[in-house]
Design a protein around this motif. Structure first.
Motif, mmCIF file in Angstrom:
data_model
loop_
_atom_site.group_PDB
_atom_site.id
_atom_site.type_symbol
_atom_site.label_atom_id
_atom_site.label_comp_id
_atom_site.label_asym_id
_atom_site.label_seq_id
_atom_site.Cartn_x
_atom_site.Cartn_y
_atom_site.Cartn_z
ATOM 1 N N MET A 1 15.379 72.235 31.094
ATOM 2 C CA MET A 1 14.863 71.573 29.900
ATOM 3 C C MET A 1 13.340 71.701 29.857
ATOM 4 S SD MET A 1 15.582 67.697 28.732
ATOM 5 C CE MET A 1 14.540 66.973 29.975
ATOM 6 N N ILE B 1 1.340 72.086 35.558
ATOM 7 C CA ILE B 1 0.207 71.613 36.364
ATOM 8 C C ILE B 1 -0.789 72.752 36.406
ATOM 9 C CG2 ILE B 1 -0.586 70.894 38.625
ATOM 10 C CD1 ILE B 1 2.143 69.872 39.207
ATOM 11 N N GLN C 1 -5.540 70.293 38.159
ATOM 12 C CA GLN C 1 -5.748 68.865 38.014
ATOM 13 C C GLN C 1 -6.528 68.343 39.219
ATOM 14 O OE1 GLN C 1 -2.181 67.255 36.640
ATOM 15 N NE2 GLN C 1 -2.961 65.217 36.362
ATOM 16 N N LEU D 1 -7.835 66.255 42.253
ATOM 17 C CA LEU D 1 -7.237 65.393 43.277
ATOM 18 C C LEU D 1 -8.355 64.714 44.053
ATOM 19 C CD1 LEU D 1 -4.448 67.613 44.841
ATOM 20 C CD2 LEU D 1 -4.145 65.496 43.619
ATOM 21 N N PRO E 1 -2.117 69.661 49.470
ATOM 22 C CA PRO E 1 -0.744 70.015 49.832
ATOM 23 C C PRO E 1 -0.341 71.397 49.288
ATOM 24 C CG PRO E 1 -0.806 68.157 48.311
ATOM 25 C CD PRO E 1 -2.206 68.518 48.586
ATOM 26 N N LYS F 1 2.517 72.704 48.520
ATOM 27 C CA LYS F 1 3.474 72.650 47.419
ATOM 28 C C LYS F 1 2.742 72.498 46.078
ATOM 29 C CE LYS F 1 7.506 69.835 46.316
ATOM 30 N NZ LYS F 1 8.151 68.578 46.626
ATOM 31 N N TYR F 2 1.714 71.683 46.108
ATOM 32 C CA TYR F 2 0.943 71.400 44.905
ATOM 33 C C TYR F 2 0.176 72.639 44.441
ATOM 34 C CZ TYR F 2 -2.454 69.038 41.965
ATOM 35 O OH TYR F 2 -3.235 68.660 40.936
ATOM 36 N N ARG G 1 2.523 75.198 42.953
ATOM 37 C CA ARG G 1 2.916 74.799 41.593
ATOM 38 C C ARG G 1 1.798 75.083 40.595
ATOM 39 N NH1 ARG G 1 6.336 69.279 41.058
ATOM 40 N NH2 ARG G 1 6.063 69.694 38.868
ATOM 41 N N GLY H 1 6.884 64.446 45.509
ATOM 42 C CA GLY H 1 6.321 65.440 46.420
ATOM 43 C C GLY H 1 4.875 65.798 46.107
ATOM 44 N N LEU H 2 4.345 65.261 45.014
ATOM 45 C CA LEU H 2 2.951 65.547 44.656
ATOM 46 C C LEU H 2 2.066 64.372 45.078
ATOM 47 C CD1 LEU H 2 3.578 67.042 41.124
ATOM 48 C CD2 LEU H 2 3.057 68.274 43.217
ATOM 49 N N PRO H 3 0.777 64.618 45.200
ATOM 50 C CA PRO H 3 -0.088 63.542 45.710
ATOM 51 C C PRO H 3 -0.075 62.282 44.843
ATOM 52 C CG PRO H 3 -1.228 65.647 45.709
ATOM 53 C CD PRO H 3 0.052 65.866 44.990
ATOM 54 N N TRP H 4 0.188 62.434 43.534
ATOM 55 C CA TRP H 4 0.134 61.254 42.680
ATOM 56 C C TRP H 4 1.532 60.681 42.398
ATOM 57 C CZ3 TRP H 4 -1.157 66.125 40.633
ATOM 58 C CH2 TRP H 4 -0.208 66.659 39.793
ATOM 59 N N PHE I 1 16.285 62.841 34.858
ATOM 60 C CA PHE I 1 17.413 62.796 35.799
ATOM 61 C C PHE I 1 17.040 61.887 36.971
ATOM 62 C CE2 PHE I 1 18.011 67.317 34.199
ATOM 63 C CZ PHE I 1 18.979 66.933 33.279
ATOM 64 N N ARG J 1 23.761 63.614 23.649
ATOM 65 C CA ARG J 1 22.641 63.203 22.800
ATOM 66 C C ARG J 1 23.073 62.904 21.369
ATOM 67 N NH1 ARG J 1 18.743 67.320 25.805
ATOM 68 N NH2 ARG J 1 18.261 65.953 27.559
#
Lengths: 264, 286
Positions: free
Chosen positions: A1, A8, A11, A13, A64, A66-67, A70, B15-18, B58, B81
């Protein structure tokens, strides 16, 4: 979706590492110097050295992995297309024929050179935006452009416009996400159909978003006017930027390294 | 059971810092025909919770089953929906059609109805929200008043005849008359179509009369789930969630402090008058 929350790109940090503490001007100048160095080299080991140092710098900034990955994801298509164009359309000594396309030795070389350069430049630019707040970034750009105001260019207005634009990016993200979800709930199908149909499908998102941007711009202009903002006049700053020894040291080191890159 | 949520946890930016936990271990069940309230102050997780109802989000963990369909990736959510009509806050900001007609028919086009059925539904939905179809159909939605815009946006969702209507603060930012109009239209729709309604609100005065059950969210946790009469027995719960008791239950507690105990918590003016009369009669004062 389709969702805006998946996007991202650069951004900020917050953190307290060496890079976070550097003056934004020195970070911007460092980025420019590194880019010059990367564009000036024709040796693969130099690009690899830059890439290795980029990896080391990311390690130091405690970002990180992963960040970071992404963040790089949206650039993959640009990277692939650029490399592919160089691979297919660089003239030189042919090593392979695919239908009417010729792959040349120079093409292969150019493809991985451009790919390597691009990924390193994007990596460094992300490092800059991850460790510098938007406000600091615009402050830094504004200060670097200041000499142009002596030529009569509206640097102050430009800086203000840029900081407002940066300030509103997250808000517009949120707004776009909300409108997208609302239209999906009504049966909208974003990202399907051919090119024209696909573009038409986005109208339920674009029109309300555009209206929202104009509404916000109007409100902001009014709020600024009420608080007495005028384009002309000398501005004072709440926070003055100050270059430290570490800033000068970083810049000198990078200039020397770039000179070495050009010489070898 | 129409909606069954079990131990739902949702984390934004996992999993992200924020990353932020917006919902923590939420369980609830809504039956067919219920008018269910989700209450809580700003940032308590109300809007995040309702976005799970039609698969816009989800679960990070736990299960959400709506109309027998479990919400998870890979499920055909389009069918769901059509059944779950979700109205976001300030829905008028999502209007985009050149005319009211075009905007309302946007959702209907996806249902595959014929022209006649379409027209019928558009007229019906405009009637339902109290806008005269002849007067409004060919007007631009962007030049209507705030209340009218909201009604057009609601008509757009109601025309799709969802069996579960989920509304995020449907009356926020409107004048008292428009608020009353909109609530009346929504209740009318529920009655006519035997639908279920989930309403998110922090204005308890507005929903106390119409909802039978609900839950109170506070910082992503459920701090109450049950009937309104039970909820109004404990003003502390609402106070903790940053909410206020509706007018008549508040009066009930004030009277109780003065040793005038009504037989039950009043939700409406009529309830209150009756309760006071009974109470005074029992004290031989009336």
């Amino acid at each position: 979706m389709f969702s805006f929350s998946q996007v991202i790109l650069g951004q900020y940090l917050p953190g307290k590492t060496f890079f976070h503490r550097l003056d934004p001007r020195s970070k911007i100048l460092s980025f420019i110097i590194i880019t010059i160095g990367l564009l000036g080299t024709d040796k693969l080991w130099v690009i690899f050295t830059y890439l290795a140092s980029l990896y080391f710098l990311y390690y130091l900034t405690e970002l990180p992995v992963k960040y970071v990955i992404r963040g790089l994801k949206p650039m993959i298509w640009l990277l692939l297309i650029t490399s592919l164009l160089h691979l297919l359309f660089t003239p030189g000594k042919t090593i392979m024929n695919i239908f009417f396309l010729k792959i040349t030795e120079e093409g292969v070389r150019q493809a991985y050179f451009m790919g390597g350069r691009l990924i390193t430049i994007v990596g460094f630019s992300l490092l800059l935006t991850y460790t510098t707040s938007p406000l600091d970034l615009t402050d830094g750009i504004g200060r670097l452009l200041k000499p142009l105001s002596f030529l009569g260019l509206p640097v102050q207005d430009f800086t203000l416009m840029m900081s407002i634009a940066m300030r509103f990016i997250p808000i517009l993200y949120e707004e776009a996400d909300r409108i997208t979800k609302a239209q999906i709930s009504r049966g909208a199908d974003f990202g399907s159909g051919n090119l024209i149909e696909g573009a038409r499908n986005f109208m339920p998102l674009f029109i309300p978003l555009l209206l929202c941007i104009f509404r916000r711009a109007d409100e902001l202009a009014l709020a600024m006017e009420i608080r007495g903002y005028r384009s002309e006049g000398k501005r004072t700053r709440m926070r003055e930027l100050k270059m430290k020894i570490s800033d000068y040291f970083t810049l000198i080191l990078l200039i020397l390294l770039t000179v070495v890159v050009y010489i070898v | 059971m129409l909606v069954k949520i079990k131990e739902l946890t949702f984390i934004y930016g996992e999993g992200l810092p924020w990353q932020k936990k917006a919902l923590d271990n939420i369980s609830l069940s809504i039956n067919k025909g219920d008018i269910y309230a989700i209450m809580g102050s700003t940032g308590s997780g109300k809007s995040t919770l309702i976005q799970h109802f039609n698969g816009l989000l989800f679960p990070t963990s736990g299960t959400v089953v709506v109309n027998g369909i479990e919400i998870k990736s890979g499920v055909d959510l389009k069918k769901l929906r059509k059944e779950v009509g979700l109205v976001f806050q300030f829905p008028e900001q999502q209007l985009f059609g050149e005319t009211v007609l075009e905007d309302i028919s946007f959702g209907l086009k996806k249902l595959g109805l014929n022209v006649l059925e379409n027209e019928e539904r558009i007229t019906e939905s405009l009637d339902l929200v109290g806008l005269e179809p002849e007067k409004f159909l060919n007007r631009s939605p962007l030049y209507l008043s705030g209340g009218e815009k909201r009604k057009v946006a609601l008509a757009g969702v109601l025309s799709m005849k969802p069996s579960i209507l989920v509304l995020d603060e449907p009356t926020a930012g409107l004048d008292p008359h428009s608020r009353i109009d909109i609530m009346a239209s929504l209740l009318d729709y529920i009655k006519k179509n035997e639908a279920t309604m989930v309403i998110v609100s922090n204005k308890l005065d507005e929903i106390a009369n119409c909802c039978n059950r609900g839950l109170v969210l506070h910082e992503g946790f459920v701090i109450f789930e049950g009937s309104f009469l039970d909820l109004f027995q404990y003003p502390d719960i609402l106070f903790r969630a940053g909410l206020e008791l509706p007018f008549f239950p508040r009066l009930y507690h004030r009277l109780k402090e003065k040793d005038l105990k009504l037989s039950r918590i009043p939700l409406t003016r009529e309830d209150f008058t009756l309760g006071v009369r009974k109470c005074l009669a029992s004290h031989r004062l009336f």
